[in-house]
Design a protein around this motif. Structure first.
Motif, PDB file in Angstrom:
ATOM      1  N   ALA A   7      51.655  43.139  46.566  1.00  0.00           N
ATOM      2  CA  ALA A   7      50.796  41.955  46.441  1.00  0.00           C
ATOM      3  C   ALA A   7      51.317  41.022  45.347  1.00  0.00           C
ATOM      4  CB  ALA A   7      49.364  42.382  46.139  1.00  0.00           C
ATOM      5  N   LEU A   8      51.748  41.617  44.224  1.00  0.00           N
ATOM      6  CA  LEU A   8      52.282  40.796  43.133  1.00  0.00           C
ATOM      7  C   LEU A   8      53.545  40.051  43.549  1.00  0.00           C
ATOM      8  CD1 LEU A   8      51.855  43.179  40.067  1.00  0.00           C
ATOM      9  CD2 LEU A   8      50.463  41.208  40.668  1.00  0.00           C
ATOM     10  N   LEU A   9      54.273  40.613  44.501  1.00  0.00           N
ATOM     11  CA  LEU A   9      55.489  39.962  44.972  1.00  0.00           C
ATOM     12  C   LEU A   9      55.187  38.587  45.561  1.00  0.00           C
ATOM     13  CD1 LEU A   9      58.551  40.485  45.313  1.00  0.00           C
ATOM     14  CD2 LEU A   9      58.044  41.361  47.605  1.00  0.00           C
ATOM     15  N   GLY A  10      53.948  38.401  46.053  1.00  0.00           N
ATOM     16  CA  GLY A  10      53.568  37.110  46.613  1.00  0.00           C
ATOM     17  C   GLY A  10      53.734  35.968  45.631  1.00  0.00           C
ATOM     18  N   ALA A  11      53.422  36.212  44.360  1.00  0.00           N
ATOM     19  CA  ALA A  11      53.560  35.159  43.353  1.00  0.00           C
ATOM     20  C   ALA A  11      55.014  34.745  43.190  1.00  0.00           C
ATOM     21  CB  ALA A  11      52.986  35.629  42.025  1.00  0.00           C
ATOM     22  N   SER A  12      55.916  35.722  43.152  1.00  0.00           N
ATOM     23  CA  SER A  12      57.337  35.413  42.980  1.00  0.00           C
ATOM     24  C   SER A  12      57.888  34.674  44.198  1.00  0.00           C
ATOM     25  CB  SER A  12      58.124  36.705  42.746  1.00  0.00           C
ATOM     26  OG  SER A  12      57.713  37.329  41.554  1.00  0.00           O
ATOM     27  N   PRO A  53      38.719  40.147  47.249  1.00  0.00           N
ATOM     28  CA  PRO A  53      38.082  41.443  47.487  1.00  0.00           C
ATOM     29  C   PRO A  53      39.009  42.516  48.032  1.00  0.00           C
ATOM     30  CG  PRO A  53      37.616  39.988  49.313  1.00  0.00           C
ATOM     31  CD  PRO A  53      38.474  39.203  48.358  1.00  0.00           C
ATOM     32  N   ASP A  54      40.168  42.117  48.531  1.00  0.00           N
ATOM     33  CA  ASP A  54      41.073  43.105  49.107  1.00  0.00           C
ATOM     34  C   ASP A  54      42.516  42.668  48.895  1.00  0.00           C
ATOM     35  OD1 ASP A  54      41.666  41.170  51.161  1.00  0.00           O
ATOM     36  OD2 ASP A  54      39.918  41.864  52.282  1.00  0.00           O
ATOM     37  N   VAL A  55      43.451  43.545  49.253  1.00  0.00           N
ATOM     38  CA  VAL A  55      44.863  43.300  48.980  1.00  0.00           C
ATOM     39  C   VAL A  55      45.410  42.079  49.728  1.00  0.00           C
ATOM     40  CG1 VAL A  55      47.197  44.253  49.193  1.00  0.00           C
ATOM     41  CG2 VAL A  55      45.350  45.673  48.323  1.00  0.00           C
ATOM     42  N   ALA A  86      46.312  34.696  47.630  1.00  0.00           N
ATOM     43  CA  ALA A  86      45.979  33.883  46.459  1.00  0.00           C
ATOM     44  C   ALA A  86      47.144  33.830  45.478  1.00  0.00           C
ATOM     45  CB  ALA A  86      44.733  34.450  45.777  1.00  0.00           C
ATOM     46  N   LEU A  87      47.832  34.952  45.310  1.00  0.00           N
ATOM     47  CA  LEU A  87      48.989  34.976  44.411  1.00  0.00           C
ATOM     48  C   LEU A  87      50.142  34.152  44.978  1.00  0.00           C
ATOM     49  CD1 LEU A  87      48.940  38.707  43.259  1.00  0.00           C
ATOM     50  CD2 LEU A  87      48.459  36.685  41.863  1.00  0.00           C
ATOM     51  N   LEU A  88      50.288  34.127  46.287  1.00  0.00           N
ATOM     52  CA  LEU A  88      51.301  33.276  46.908  1.00  0.00           C
ATOM     53  C   LEU A  88      51.028  31.808  46.586  1.00  0.00           C
ATOM     54  CD1 LEU A  88      53.761  33.188  48.914  1.00  0.00           C
ATOM     55  CD2 LEU A  88      52.070  32.781  50.711  1.00  0.00           C
ATOM     56  N   VAL A  89      49.746  31.407  46.665  1.00  0.00           N
ATOM     57  CA  VAL A  89      49.376  30.023  46.374  1.00  0.00           C
ATOM     58  C   VAL A  89      49.591  29.703  44.895  1.00  0.00           C
ATOM     59  CG1 VAL A  89      47.497  28.343  46.361  1.00  0.00           C
ATOM     60  CG2 VAL A  89      47.739  29.919  48.275  1.00  0.00           C
ATOM     61  N   ILE A  90      49.176  30.627  44.023  1.00  0.00           N
ATOM     62  CA  ILE A  90      49.358  30.347  42.592  1.00  0.00           C
ATOM     63  C   ILE A  90      50.840  30.320  42.241  1.00  0.00           C
ATOM     64  CG2 ILE A  90      49.318  32.702  41.622  1.00  0.00           C
ATOM     65  CD1 ILE A  90      47.437  31.626  39.474  1.00  0.00           C
ATOM     66  N   THR A  98      65.311  33.483  41.136  1.00  0.00           N
ATOM     67  CA  THR A  98      65.785  34.715  41.781  1.00  0.00           C
ATOM     68  C   THR A  98      65.996  35.810  40.735  1.00  0.00           C
ATOM     69  OG1 THR A  98      68.136  34.106  41.647  1.00  0.00           O
ATOM     70  CG2 THR A  98      66.920  33.381  43.591  1.00  0.00           C
ATOM     71  N   GLY A  99      66.295  35.403  39.492  1.00  0.00           N
ATOM     72  CA  GLY A  99      66.430  36.376  38.417  1.00  0.00           C
ATOM     73  C   GLY A  99      65.093  37.006  38.062  1.00  0.00           C
ATOM     74  N   PHE A 100      64.032  36.176  37.987  1.00  0.00           N
ATOM     75  CA  PHE A 100      62.706  36.724  37.728  1.00  0.00           C
ATOM     76  C   PHE A 100      62.245  37.616  38.883  1.00  0.00           C
ATOM     77  CE2 PHE A 100      62.252  32.843  34.979  1.00  0.00           C
ATOM     78  CZ  PHE A 100      62.084  33.527  33.784  1.00  0.00           C
ATOM     79  N   LEU A 101      62.692  37.269  40.106  1.00  0.00           N
ATOM     80  CA  LEU A 101      62.282  38.036  41.289  1.00  0.00           C
ATOM     81  C   LEU A 101      63.052  39.342  41.413  1.00  0.00           C
ATOM     82  CD1 LEU A 101      60.634  38.103  43.938  1.00  0.00           C
ATOM     83  CD2 LEU A 101      62.493  36.836  45.020  1.00  0.00           C
ATOM     84  N   ALA A 102      64.384  39.278  41.256  1.00  0.00           N
ATOM     85  CA  ALA A 102      65.222  40.453  41.517  1.00  0.00           C
ATOM     86  C   ALA A 102      65.526  41.268  40.268  1.00  0.00           C
ATOM     87  CB  ALA A 102      66.535  40.008  42.157  1.00  0.00           C
ATOM     88  N   GLY A 103      65.476  40.640  39.090  1.00  0.00           N
ATOM     89  CA  GLY A 103      65.878  41.342  37.878  1.00  0.00           C
ATOM     90  C   GLY A 103      65.087  42.601  37.572  1.00  0.00           C
ATOM     91  N   PRO A 104      63.753  42.522  37.474  1.00  0.00           N
ATOM     92  CA  PRO A 104      62.984  43.735  37.147  1.00  0.00           C
ATOM     93  C   PRO A 104      63.183  44.892  38.128  1.00  0.00           C
ATOM     94  CG  PRO A 104      61.658  41.789  36.745  1.00  0.00           C
ATOM     95  CD  PRO A 104      62.912  41.308  37.427  1.00  0.00           C
ATOM     96  N   PRO A 105      63.205  44.654  39.477  1.00  0.00           N
ATOM     97  CA  PRO A 105      63.478  45.786  40.366  1.00  0.00           C
ATOM     98  C   PRO A 105      64.870  46.384  40.169  1.00  0.00           C
ATOM     99  CG  PRO A 105      62.476  43.993  41.587  1.00  0.00           C
ATOM    100  CD  PRO A 105      62.813  43.454  40.237  1.00  0.00           C
ATOM    101  N   ILE A 106      65.863  45.547  39.877  1.00  0.00           N
ATOM    102  CA  ILE A 106      67.210  46.074  39.637  1.00  0.00           C
ATOM    103  C   ILE A 106      67.214  46.964  38.404  1.00  0.00           C
ATOM    104  CG2 ILE A 106      69.568  45.441  38.977  1.00  0.00           C
ATOM    105  CD1 ILE A 106      69.250  42.945  40.729  1.00  0.00           C
ATOM    106  N   VAL A 107      66.584  46.481  37.342  1.00  0.00           N
ATOM    107  CA  VAL A 107      66.514  47.275  36.113  1.00  0.00           C
ATOM    108  C   VAL A 107      65.767  48.578  36.373  1.00  0.00           C
ATOM    109  CG1 VAL A 107      65.603  47.337  33.757  1.00  0.00           C
ATOM    110  CG2 VAL A 107      66.698  45.260  34.620  1.00  0.00           C
ATOM    111  N   GLY A 108      64.669  48.494  37.135  1.00  0.00           N
ATOM    112  CA  GLY A 108      63.927  49.702  37.458  1.00  0.00           C
ATOM    113  C   GLY A 108      64.744  50.688  38.271  1.00  0.00           C
TER     114      GLY A 108
END
Length: 392
Positions: free
Chosen positions: A43-48, A89-91, A97-101, A338-348
């Motif tokens: 769900a958080l991926l929607g914001a990115s 209320p749900d995922v 909503a996160l996609l819009v924000i 793309t760095g904010f989107l891909a960086g944390p998963p790569i580090v993880g």
């Protein structure tokens, strides 16, 4: 501080306030929508995704409508979507909503940087790091307010509605002073090539991309490094992120003096070295105090990278009539996202197969790459200016 500078600084702070407000309530939001960590992460991926999609088209929208109109519209949309996030209320609805924000913040990011470049041109001196300090302080304020709201038992809906109302009220007070009404461009001095065909913009995008990866990794994973690898408690581990953000904000306040005194290329090169050394120390020296100091040093080193890259991108798109730079800033911003989107998963992923020390060793190498990219961008810009001189 003149009205236009104060207005743009305030817009940057509002952007940071929005991020700090909702991002700090993620535990409550996850409980509200009854989401497991993996599902909530999607769900958080929607914001990115929303930020990246909006940033990629923002330059042309701002060229057509002007920065002020896009700042007003995107801030209002971000405020409305904050309320939607708070009451989701749900995922699926939360992801929407996160996609819009994310999309609204993507537009706002580019528009406020275009307005900041306009203020720089009027003032005749570099101011971008100071404006980005506004974002950092806004994010800190949003996080503190979120902590107070949570401590007093406020639901995400109530808290984020109040944050949205405050954001709109402040916006109405400053929007008329934000530069960038609908531009009337002349053709004089218009760059002859699209951003995608200009090496200087690719190199500035590389600076912003590396900065985004290092900044995102430090924000998302520093506490885990301190907790898992250095054995400190969760509360103390969170101080690594707080120190990183605070030092970054304070360093940005001094960015104008440093850029005028030493020039942007030297500032970027020195910052790259500081960030790489700090991250490498935090990754390799098994002492908690060194970890805190390393992340603070990384915050100081990365403070100027992103704002200076955008300022230089705007300068590379400047027309003879003093306008321009919208598409160039949008191009660099979209690649940086793309760095904010891909960086944390790569580090993880690196941490999963090795450990957090190795993961931050990788981040240190990424931060070090800012140095050659910055020097290459200066040479590419010099070549462009020499070619224009010959043609004229």
């Amino acid at each position: 501080m003149q009205r236009d500078r104060l207005a743009v600084f305030t817009v940057f702070a509002l952007n940071g306030l929005a991020l700090g407000s909702w991002a700090s309530r993620t535990p409550a939001l996850a409980a509200q929508v009854h989401a497991a960590p993996g599902v909530f992460g999607l769900a958080l991926l929607g914001a990115s995704v929303g930020m990246l999609a909006a940033a990629s088209v923002s330059g042309r929208i701002i060229e057509r409508l002007g920065a002020r109109a896009v700042v007003a519209g995107s801030t209002a949309l971000a405020a409305a979507s904050l309320v939607l996030v708070g009451f989701a209320p749900d995922v699926p609805l939360l992801a929407g909503a996160l996609l819009v924000i994310g999309a609204s913040v993507g537009l706002l990011d580019v528009a406020m940087n275009v307005a900041a470049v306009a203020v720089e041109r009027r003032a005749g001196k570099p101011l971008m790091p100071v404006f980005h300090a506004g974002f950092s302080f806004g994010a800190l304020a949003g996080s503190l307010a979120a902590g107070l709201a949570a401590a007093h038992g406020w639901s995400p809906g109530r808290h984020l509605t109040v944050a949205a109302v405050v954001a709109v009220a402040v916006l109405l007070l400053v929007i008329r002073a934000v530069p960038g009404s609908r531009p009337e461009h002349s053709e004089e001095g218009t760059p002859s090539r699209a951003p995608i065909r200009r090496p200087v913009l690719w190199l500035l995008a590389a600076v912003a991309l590396c900065s985004a990866i290092a900044e995102g990794a430090s924000s998302d994973w520093s506490a885990l490094l301190m907790s898992v690898e250095r054995g400190v408690g969760q509360g103390a581990a969170a101080l690594a992120f707080a120190g990183f953000q605070l030092v970054m904000a304070l360093t940005r306040l001094a960015g104008t003096y440093a850029q005028r005194r030493f020039g942007p290329a030297r500032c970027l090169a020195a910052g790259s070295v500081l960030a790489a050394v700090g991250l490498l120390a935090a990754a390799t020296i098994p002492v908690a105090a060194v970890g805190y100091a390393g992340f603070a040093l990384a915050g100081a080193g990365l403070a100027a990278s992103f704002p200076m890259a955008l300022s230089l991108a705007g300068d590379a798109g400047k027309r003879g009539d003093g306008t321009g730079g919208e598409r160039e800033i949008g191009f660099v911003t979209a690649i940086a996202y793309t760095g904010f989107l891909a960086g944390p998963p790569i580090v993880g992923g690196i941490a999963q197969v090795t450990d957090y020390g190795m993961a931050f060793g990788f981040v240190a190498v990424v931060a070090a790459l800012i140095l050659p990219a910055a020097l290459g961008a200066r040479r590419a810009r010099d070549r462009e200016e020499a070619a224009l001189t010959v043609e004229s």
